[in-house]
Design an enzyme around this catalytic site. Structure first.
Site, PDB file in Angstrom:
ATOM      1  CB  SER A 125      -0.916   0.028   1.225  1.00 32.43           C
ATOM      2  OG  SER A 125      -1.602   1.267   1.316  1.00 32.43           O
ATOM      3  CE1 TYR A 166      -4.036  -1.812   5.207  1.00 34.30           C
ATOM      4  CE2 TYR A 166      -3.423   0.436   4.645  1.00 34.30           C
ATOM      5  CZ  TYR A 166      -3.853  -0.817   4.264  1.00 34.30           C
ATOM      6  OH  TYR A 166      -4.090  -1.092   2.941  1.00 34.30           O
TER       7      TYR A 166
END
Length: 265
Positions: free
Chosen positions: A139, A152
């Site tokens: 990501s 995350y």
């Protein structure tokens, strides 16, 4: 016998779009999801030929579960040409709260250890064959830490570094390890965001560019590429300037409640 793609997190979002894109590119599918019936209903609803797909139930956060799914794929469909470790979760955390520490562990177990466990069953047979592609979904959030996204961001930063290490380990054996870093993807989670999301993409658009990058032999790709430029610029900012730029940014929803979501797929 056609090419085979093994895809985790295939029941929604990016994973589902990647599955459909791979199918139409000629791959047979080994689809991994916790909700196997829903996954099978989707495949039938899309008109996928029954002989070209199978569904394996697994929880990637449980090593034995995802390894067993990989072994079942080897036994039932054979050795994949392409393995996409896509399954992941994104939850906001507050390290000051004791109850959030197990949430951090769950995010890391799913997004990072789960990725390694997804690859594990296929590495030795791929090395023996001398070919194969292992794709880790990172990501843009793994490139620089964002407030409220600690778990995350940490998990995706680990994915990026892990795949880079694995690429060096397996290159001489003929295997390709690919790191794909999505920016903002239009999903039910991101639609809750209260701020502008630059370069927002549909899952289908991401999947088309992702498969193109994989088959072109890319080792690392940020999709869309302008988001990669933004991420690199953020990485270059001095810490005081970066901190001021993100001051007051809405935090991501904690599990069970909290501040506004800021989901990066």
């Amino acid at each position: 016998m056609g090419r085979l793609a093994f895809i985790t997190g295939a029941s929604s979002g990016i994973g589902q779009a990647l599955a459909l894109r791979c199918y139409h590119a000629g791959y047979d599918l080994a689809l991994v999801a916790r909700r196997t019936e829903a996954m099978a209903d989707w495949a039938r609803g899309q008109g996928l030929q029954a002989a070209r797909w199978r569904v394996y139930g697994a929880d990637v956060a449980q090593v034995d579960s995802i390894v067993a799914a990989g072994q079942a794929c080897l036994a039932e469909q054979g050795l994949p040409d392409l393995v996409i470790a896509n399954a992941g979760i994104s939850v906001g955390v507050d390290t000051a709260l004791r109850e959030d520490l197990p949430v951090i562990a769950e995010v890391l177990a799913t997004n990072t250890l789960g990725l390694a466990a997804t690859f594990h069953p296929f590495i030795a047979p791929m090395v023996a064959r001398g070919s194969g592609r292992l794709v880790g979904i990172g990501s843009v959030a793994g490139i620089r830490g964002l407030p409220g996204h600690a778990a995350y961001c940490a998990s995706k930063a680990a994915v990026i570094s892990y795949c880079e290490s694995l690429r060096g380990e397996l290159r001489a054996a003929g295997l390709r390890v690919v790191t794909l870093c999505p920016g903002y993807i239009d999903t039910p989670l991101t639609r809750q965001n209260r701020y502008r999301m630059p370069f927002l993409m549909t899952p289908a658009d991401f999947a088309a560019r992702a498969l193109k990058a994989i088959e072109a032999g890319a080792s690392y790709r940020v999709i869309p590429w302008p988001m990669g430029v933004v991420a690199k610029l953020l990485r270059l900012l001095p810490n005081p300037l970066f901190d001021r730029l993100l001051a007051g940014r809405p935090r991501k929803h904690r599990q069970g409640g909290g501040a506004a979501s800021a989901d990066l797929s």
